[in-house]
Write a protein that holds these residues in place. Structure first.
Motif, PDB file in Angstrom:
ATOM      1  N   ILE A 193      20.892 -19.816  35.471  1.00 42.64           N
ATOM      2  CA  ILE A 193      20.466 -19.743  34.107  1.00 42.64           C
ATOM      3  C   ILE A 193      19.055 -19.262  33.777  1.00 42.64           C
ATOM      4  CG2 ILE A 193      19.665 -21.654  32.347  1.00 42.64           C
ATOM      5  CD1 ILE A 193      21.657 -23.349  33.634  1.00 42.64           C
ATOM      6  N   LYS A 194      17.866 -19.304  34.697  1.00 46.58           N
ATOM      7  CA  LYS A 194      16.795 -18.775  34.462  1.00 46.58           C
ATOM      8  C   LYS A 194      16.970 -17.219  34.195  1.00 46.58           C
ATOM      9  CE  LYS A 194      12.379 -18.954  33.741  1.00 46.58           C
ATOM     10  NZ  LYS A 194      11.646 -19.362  32.681  1.00 46.58           N
ATOM     11  N   ARG A 195      17.747 -16.546  35.165  1.00 50.86           N
ATOM     12  CA  ARG A 195      17.829 -15.128  34.902  1.00 50.86           C
ATOM     13  C   ARG A 195      18.594 -14.926  33.717  1.00 50.86           C
ATOM     14  NH1 ARG A 195      22.084 -12.054  34.834  1.00 50.86           N
ATOM     15  NH2 ARG A 195      23.266 -13.654  34.776  1.00 50.86           N
ATOM     16  N   LEU A 196      19.508 -15.584  33.412  1.00 45.88           N
ATOM     17  CA  LEU A 196      20.077 -15.300  32.013  1.00 45.88           C
ATOM     18  C   LEU A 196      19.030 -15.310  30.724  1.00 45.88           C
ATOM     19  CD1 LEU A 196      22.937 -14.845  30.461  1.00 45.88           C
ATOM     20  CD2 LEU A 196      22.900 -17.225  30.548  1.00 45.88           C
ATOM     21  N   THR A 216      11.416 -26.327  38.420  1.00 47.67           N
ATOM     22  CA  THR A 216      11.790 -24.912  38.894  1.00 47.67           C
ATOM     23  C   THR A 216      12.001 -24.021  37.854  1.00 47.67           C
ATOM     24  OG1 THR A 216      12.709 -26.046  40.888  1.00 47.67           O
ATOM     25  CG2 THR A 216      13.645 -24.124  40.334  1.00 47.67           C
ATOM     26  N   MET A 217      12.770 -24.522  36.670  1.00 43.52           N
ATOM     27  CA  MET A 217      13.097 -23.566  35.750  1.00 43.52           C
ATOM     28  C   MET A 217      12.260 -23.390  34.532  1.00 43.52           C
ATOM     29  SD  MET A 217      16.974 -25.406  35.872  1.00 43.52           S
ATOM     30  CE  MET A 217      17.522 -23.855  34.566  1.00 43.52           C
ATOM     31  N   ALA A 218      11.412 -24.273  33.993  1.00 44.23           N
ATOM     32  CA  ALA A 218      10.742 -24.287  33.023  1.00 44.23           C
ATOM     33  C   ALA A 218       9.400 -23.489  32.760  1.00 44.23           C
ATOM     34  CB  ALA A 218      10.637 -25.631  32.379  1.00 44.23           C
ATOM     35  N   ASP A 219       9.131 -23.055  31.790  1.00 47.10           N
ATOM     36  CA  ASP A 219       7.893 -22.392  31.457  1.00 47.10           C
ATOM     37  C   ASP A 219       6.984 -23.618  31.357  1.00 47.10           C
ATOM     38  OD1 ASP A 219       8.679 -19.664  31.614  1.00 47.10           O
ATOM     39  OD2 ASP A 219       9.494 -19.866  29.584  1.00 47.10           O
ATOM     40  N   ARG A 220       7.162 -24.473  30.224  1.00 44.49           N
ATOM     41  CA  ARG A 220       6.604 -25.958  30.113  1.00 44.49           C
ATOM     42  C   ARG A 220       7.333 -26.853  30.119  1.00 44.49           C
ATOM     43  NH1 ARG A 220       3.352 -26.065  24.852  1.00 44.49           N
ATOM     44  NH2 ARG A 220       5.344 -25.051  23.789  1.00 44.49           N
ATOM     45  N   VAL A 221       7.053 -28.003  30.387  1.00 47.91           N
ATOM     46  CA  VAL A 221       7.720 -29.228  30.546  1.00 47.91           C
ATOM     47  C   VAL A 221       7.073 -30.274  29.665  1.00 47.91           C
ATOM     48  CG1 VAL A 221       8.898 -31.224  31.883  1.00 47.91           C
ATOM     49  CG2 VAL A 221       8.225 -28.850  32.929  1.00 47.91           C
ATOM     50  N   ALA A 222       7.952 -30.921  28.945  1.00 49.89           N
ATOM     51  CA  ALA A 222       7.337 -31.926  28.102  1.00 49.89           C
ATOM     52  C   ALA A 222       7.837 -33.502  28.622  1.00 49.89           C
ATOM     53  CB  ALA A 222       8.041 -32.074  26.508  1.00 49.89           C
ATOM     54  N   ILE A 223       6.996 -34.237  29.114  1.00 49.83           N
ATOM     55  CA  ILE A 223       7.182 -35.532  29.789  1.00 49.83           C
ATOM     56  C   ILE A 223       7.398 -36.472  28.784  1.00 49.83           C
ATOM     57  CG2 ILE A 223       6.716 -37.324  31.537  1.00 49.83           C
ATOM     58  CD1 ILE A 223       7.257 -34.705  32.620  1.00 49.83           C
ATOM     59  N   LEU A 224       8.662 -37.052  28.558  1.00 52.05           N
ATOM     60  CA  LEU A 224       8.793 -38.265  27.520  1.00 52.05           C
ATOM     61  C   LEU A 224       8.750 -39.600  28.138  1.00 52.05           C
ATOM     62  CD1 LEU A 224      10.690 -35.704  25.948  1.00 52.05           C
ATOM     63  CD2 LEU A 224       9.759 -37.253  24.372  1.00 52.05           C
ATOM     64  N   ASN A 225       8.230 -40.696  27.307  1.00 56.83           N
ATOM     65  CA  ASN A 225       8.689 -42.049  27.713  1.00 56.83           C
ATOM     66  C   ASN A 225       8.477 -42.731  26.437  1.00 56.83           C
ATOM     67  OD1 ASN A 225       8.933 -44.135  29.504  1.00 56.83           O
ATOM     68  ND2 ASN A 225       6.692 -44.742  29.399  1.00 56.83           N
ATOM     69  N   GLN A 226       9.605 -43.886  26.550  1.00 61.81           N
ATOM     70  CA  GLN A 226       9.765 -44.513  25.147  1.00 61.81           C
ATOM     71  C   GLN A 226       9.712 -43.985  23.727  1.00 61.81           C
ATOM     72  OE1 GLN A 226       6.821 -47.596  26.069  1.00 61.81           O
ATOM     73  NE2 GLN A 226       8.202 -48.829  27.084  1.00 61.81           N
ATOM     74  N   GLY A 227      10.216 -42.645  23.899  1.00 62.15           N
ATOM     75  CA  GLY A 227      10.105 -41.943  22.682  1.00 62.15           C
ATOM     76  C   GLY A 227       8.832 -41.187  22.183  1.00 62.15           C
TER      77      GLY A 227
END
Length: 380
Positions: A193-196, A216-227
């Motif tokens: 998926i990352k290649r694609l 492993t895959m993301a350029d950035r990650v959003a960590i969510l908790n309770q909305g």
């Protein structure tokens, strides 16, 4: 962290490019539950963004709002500069891949990929050409005549990907698409998926509950908790500089122990930990939240940063080994401090580890490894 190395293009593939996404003040309720609570974020064109969090954190509701399958109660969503907040899903021209492949069992692979184009009135010859091109992009050349039941789980997921990109969308939305696969196949599909995504240049928003997958895959990650978004950052920053205790505990393995804040200094503060060690100086950039002299806080330390030393070392926390677990490339040493706090040390090179339950040890770590969490302020 995901590699940025370029891959040779697959025959028949075509770089599409990505669209930016702007979310402002998004809110969504289900009865008394705030599934999404005033979320704002920007996704850059061509970026791979992962939405990560526990069940009920709001990540899927955000994705469904972008897709147009759920209407928000407040806020706005713009894609490529166009307000799509209340636009029907069918008019957003987004690719979508779900956890379940939902392939038509009575249609061939080629017809599954071409089905959406058929519904859009595309002529048979053209939709088959585009479907063949999409199959080539996901490395399924020559599979068009097969039926879904003749494919492995990974191949079916590739067909679902081909179906999502056959329209040449600038945004691809993915809702836990790999959770049904076994470990080895899941890791293979992560790279695929990352290649694609890199090859096509499209924007990807990827929902997952698997932190390793996100890092492993993301350029950035959003960590969510309770909305709400607890932290939005690059994987390395999330792991090394978590801004809240929740993020520190959610990403990777983390030891927590009580801490007492001593005198504040220009460069940081003196912190007293359990286990008999002298107070330690902790730099200002490792003090998170409201930290006051004489107050109580929580210290966080990654298991892989701990080194086993002598209990007589004045800089060490004195502890007693309560368990040693071999796990292949590492050994997990579980040690208990005098106040009952349990710390875990993940040690490399198992061949050099000679520890047993009951051993007295000293726990040491690099000066910059410790982070101190005081009273929490608003998540950033």
């Amino acid at each position: 962290m995901a590699s940025t190395a370029t891959q040779p293009p697959v025959a028949g593939s075509e770089r599409v490019g990505g669209a930016g996404i702007e979310i402002r003040g998004l809110a969504k309720r289900f009865g008394a539950v705030r599934a999404v609570d005033d979320v704002s974020l920007s996704v850059q064109p061509g970026e791979f963004l992962a939405l990560l969090g526990p069940s009920g954190s709001g990540k899927t509701s955000i994705l469904m709002s972008i897709a147009g399958f759920e209407l928000p109660d407040a806020g706005s969503i713009a894609i490529d500069g166009r307000d799509v907040t209340y636009l029907p899903a069918s008019q957003r021209n987004l690719g979508m891949v779900f956890q379940k492949y939902t392939l038509f069992p009575h249609l061939s692979v080629l017809d599954n990929v071409a089905f959406g184009l058929k519904m859009r009135g595309v002529a048979r010859a053209e939709r088959h050409r585009l479907a063949e091109q999409a199959l080539a992009t996901v490395r399924l050349d020559g599979y068009g005549k097969r039926m879904p039941a003749q494919l492995s789980g990974g191949q079916q997921q590739r067909v679902a990907l081909a179906r999502a990109i056959v329209y040449k969308p600038k945004v691809l939305l993915m809702d836990e698409p790999l959770s049904a696969l076994d470990k080895n196949l899941r890791e293979e599909m992560q790279l695929e998926i990352k290649r694609l995504q890199s090859q096509l240049g499209i924007t990807v928003v990827f929902v997952t509950h698997d932190q390793g997958e996100a890092l492993t895959m993301a350029d950035r990650v959003a960590i969510l908790n309770q909305g709400r978004i607890q932290q939005l950052d690059a994987p390395k920053a999330l792991y090394e500089r978590p801004r809240t205790r929740f993020v520190a505990g959610f990403i990777g393995e983390t030891n927590f122990m009580p801490a007492e804040i001593g005198p504040l200094r220009t460069q940081g503060a003196l912190v007293q930990l359990p286990g008999g060690a002298s107070p330690r100086e902790v730099r200002t950039d490792a003090l998170v939240g409201r930290v006051a002299a004489g107050g109580r806080a929580v210290a966080a330390l990654r298991p892989e940063q701990i080194v086993i030393g002598s209990p007589e070392d004045p800089a060490a926390l004195r502890a007693t080994v309560s368990g040693v677990i071999y796990s292949g490339s590492t050994v997990l040493c579980i040690a208990q401090l005098s106040d009952g706090t349990e710390l875990r040390a993940r040690l490399p090179d198992p061949s050099r580890v000679a520890l047993a339950a009951g051993d007295r040890v000293g726990l040491l770590w690099p000066a910059d490894a410790l982070r101190i969490y005081g009273e929490e302020v608003a998540a950033a």
